[in-house]
Motif scaffolding. Structure first.
Motif, PDB file in Angstrom:
ATOM      1  N   UNK A   1       0.829  -1.207   0.000  1.00  0.00           N
ATOM      2  CA  UNK A   1       0.000   0.000   0.000  1.00  0.00           C
ATOM      3  C   UNK A   1       0.867   1.262   0.000  1.00  0.00           C
ATOM      4  N   UNK A   2       1.974   1.184   0.683  1.00  0.00           N
ATOM      5  CA  UNK A   2       2.842   2.357   0.804  1.00  0.00           C
ATOM      6  C   UNK A   2       4.122   2.212  -0.019  1.00  0.00           C
ATOM      7  N   UNK A   3       4.176   1.239  -0.920  1.00  0.00           N
ATOM      8  CA  UNK A   3       5.397   0.996  -1.676  1.00  0.00           C
ATOM      9  C   UNK A   3       5.742   2.160  -2.594  1.00  0.00           C
ATOM     10  N   UNK A   4       4.743   2.792  -3.196  1.00  0.00           N
ATOM     11  CA  UNK A   4       4.998   3.926  -4.082  1.00  0.00           C
ATOM     12  C   UNK A   4       5.596   5.088  -3.309  1.00  0.00           C
ATOM     13  N   UNK A   5       5.033   5.344  -2.144  1.00  0.00           N
ATOM     14  CA  UNK A   5       5.536   6.420  -1.291  1.00  0.00           C
ATOM     15  C   UNK A   5       6.960   6.110  -0.830  1.00  0.00           C
ATOM     16  N   UNK A   6       7.193   4.860  -0.448  1.00  0.00           N
ATOM     17  CA  UNK A   6       8.529   4.458  -0.009  1.00  0.00           C
ATOM     18  C   UNK A   6       9.546   4.619  -1.134  1.00  0.00           C
ATOM     19  N   UNK A   7       9.152   4.245  -2.355  1.00  0.00           N
ATOM     20  CA  UNK A   7      10.054   4.365  -3.503  1.00  0.00           C
ATOM     21  C   UNK A   7      10.425   5.826  -3.742  1.00  0.00           C
ATOM     22  N   UNK A   8       9.465   6.719  -3.562  1.00  0.00           N
ATOM     23  CA  UNK A   8       9.736   8.153  -3.725  1.00  0.00           C
ATOM     24  C   UNK A   8      10.700   8.638  -2.662  1.00  0.00           C
ATOM     25  N   UNK A   9      10.468   8.215  -1.414  1.00  0.00           N
ATOM     26  CA  UNK A   9      11.349   8.587  -0.307  1.00  0.00           C
ATOM     27  C   UNK A   9      12.766   8.089  -0.572  1.00  0.00           C
ATOM     28  N   UNK A  10      12.873   6.830  -0.999  1.00  0.00           N
ATOM     29  CA  UNK A  10      14.184   6.232  -1.253  1.00  0.00           C
ATOM     30  C   UNK A  10      14.920   6.963  -2.377  1.00  0.00           C
ATOM     31  N   UNK A  11      14.206   7.332  -3.431  1.00  0.00           N
ATOM     32  CA  UNK A  11      14.827   8.021  -4.563  1.00  0.00           C
ATOM     33  C   UNK A  11      15.313   9.408  -4.159  1.00  0.00           C
ATOM     34  N   UNK A  12      14.461  10.154  -3.449  1.00  0.00           N
ATOM     35  CA  UNK A  12      14.842  11.499  -3.005  1.00  0.00           C
ATOM     36  C   UNK A  12      16.058  11.431  -2.084  1.00  0.00           C
ATOM     37  N   UNK A  13      16.050  10.440  -1.193  1.00  0.00           N
ATOM     38  CA  UNK A  13      17.175  10.282  -0.265  1.00  0.00           C
ATOM     39  C   UNK A  13      18.450   9.918  -1.007  1.00  0.00           C
ATOM     40  N   UNK A  14      18.352   9.051  -2.009  1.00  0.00           N
ATOM     41  CA  UNK A  14      19.523   8.643  -2.790  1.00  0.00           C
ATOM     42  C   UNK A  14      20.173   9.849  -3.451  1.00  0.00           C
ATOM     43  N   UNK A  15      19.353  10.713  -4.038  1.00  0.00           N
ATOM     44  CA  UNK A  15      19.878  11.904  -4.689  1.00  0.00           C
ATOM     45  C   UNK A  15      20.545  12.837  -3.682  1.00  0.00           C
ATOM     46  N   UNK A  16      19.975  12.903  -2.484  1.00  0.00           N
ATOM     47  CA  UNK A  16      20.515  13.799  -1.463  1.00  0.00           C
ATOM     48  C   UNK A  16      21.812  13.267  -0.880  1.00  0.00           C
ATOM     49  N   UNK A  17      21.843  11.971  -0.544  1.00  0.00           N
ATOM     50  CA  UNK A  17      23.015  11.405   0.134  1.00  0.00           C
ATOM     51  C   UNK A  17      24.203  11.284  -0.813  1.00  0.00           C
ATOM     52  N   UNK A  18      23.946  11.166  -2.119  1.00  0.00           N
ATOM     53  CA  UNK A  18      25.028  11.026  -3.085  1.00  0.00           C
ATOM     54  C   UNK A  18      25.690  12.366  -3.393  1.00  0.00           C
ATOM     55  N   UNK A  19      25.060  13.458  -2.966  1.00  0.00           N
ATOM     56  CA  UNK A  19      25.626  14.786  -3.206  1.00  0.00           C
ATOM     57  C   UNK A  19      26.692  15.088  -2.162  1.00  0.00           C
ATOM     58  N   UNK A  20      27.945  15.336  -2.584  1.00  0.00           N
ATOM     59  CA  UNK A  20      29.025  15.589  -1.623  1.00  0.00           C
ATOM     60  C   UNK A  20      28.724  16.783  -0.722  1.00  0.00           C
ATOM     61  N   UNK A  21      29.012  16.634   0.550  1.00  0.00           N
ATOM     62  CA  UNK A  21      28.773  17.688   1.525  1.00  0.00           C
ATOM     63  C   UNK A  21      29.615  17.454   2.754  1.00  0.00           C
ATOM     64  N   UNK A  22      29.259  18.066   3.880  1.00  0.00           N
ATOM     65  CA  UNK A  22      30.024  17.889   5.116  1.00  0.00           C
ATOM     66  C   UNK A  22      30.180  16.433   5.543  1.00  0.00           C
ATOM     67  N   UNK A  23      29.111  15.639   5.431  1.00  0.00           N
ATOM     68  CA  UNK A  23      29.179  14.230   5.835  1.00  0.00           C
ATOM     69  C   UNK A  23      30.241  13.493   5.019  1.00  0.00           C
TER      70      UNK A  23
END
Length: 206
Positions: A1-23
């Motif tokens: 039921x929430x797989x579409x929402x989870x996929x969106x969350x995962x994709x947005x997070x992937x784009x964010x975490x792959x961007x070089x920054x302080x971490x």
């Protein structure tokens, strides 16, 4: 039921975490300067920092911080000050007495973990990211248990990503490549961290 929402969350997070920054900068520095173990512990600290953001997002505190100029600026300046502090320490790096890079024994497990935890936990841009994630991407009607599950995934995925980064930059062959110029690399990363801190301090995030 929430797989579409989870996929969106995962994709947005992937784009964010792959961007070089302080971490990314902190994990790379810990890995090269002190070895894979220190880098991995730092990565785990970054992952645990995600729980901080997820926690206040679920409690609604993130909205309060984002709406308060004073609170948000205090968080921003704390994060900037910490980045500048560890960057300054890195700038003071001296050539090693031996040709090898410093060993991980020179860095405590707690120190490496806390470096990752504080760098991520105090990042105000992460505050905005998670506030947006939990108010725009995730439906408010989604049960808290499911949202908490999303948060667990985000923390684990972040930790895994930076553990891979630590594994790459913490390899003996990679570290050996920095042996002769190790202190210059440390100084370079220190300059990057200070630049990130100054940029954060003067940025208009609101």
């Amino acid at each position: 039921m929430y797989w579409t929402e989870f996929a969106t969350v995962a994709l947005v997070h992937l784009l964010a975490v792959a961007s070089p920054g302080p971490d990314f900068a902190v994990v790379v520095r810990e890995s090269v300067a002190h070895g894979r173990r220190a880098g991995t512990l730092c990565a785990l600290g970054v992952g645990c920092g995600i729980f901080v953001h997820v926690g206040y997002s679920l409690l609604g505190i993130g909205l309060l911080v984002a709406q308060s100029v004073w609170l948000f600026n205090v968080l921003k300046w704390l994060a900037a000050g910490y980045l500048i502090y560890i960057g300054y320490k890195a700038l003071r790096a001296r050539p090693a007495a031996l040709p090898e890079m410093p060993q991980s024994a020179g860095r405590s497990a707690r120190g490496a973990f806390v470096a990752g935890l504080v760098t991520n936990g105090l990042n105000p841009k992460a505050t905005l990211f998670f506030l947006s994630l939990f108010t725009v991407v995730i439906n408010p009607q989604t049960p808290l248990s499911v949202q908490a599950g999303y948060g667990l995934y985000l923390a684990l995925a972040t930790a895994l990503w930076f553990c891979l980064v630590a594994g790459l930059f913490g390899q003996a062959r990679v570290r050996a490549g920095f042996a002769r110029l190790g202190h210059w690399f440390d100084r370079l990363m220190g300059g990057v961290l200070i630049a990130l801190g100054l940029r954060l301090a003067v940025s208009e995030l609101r």
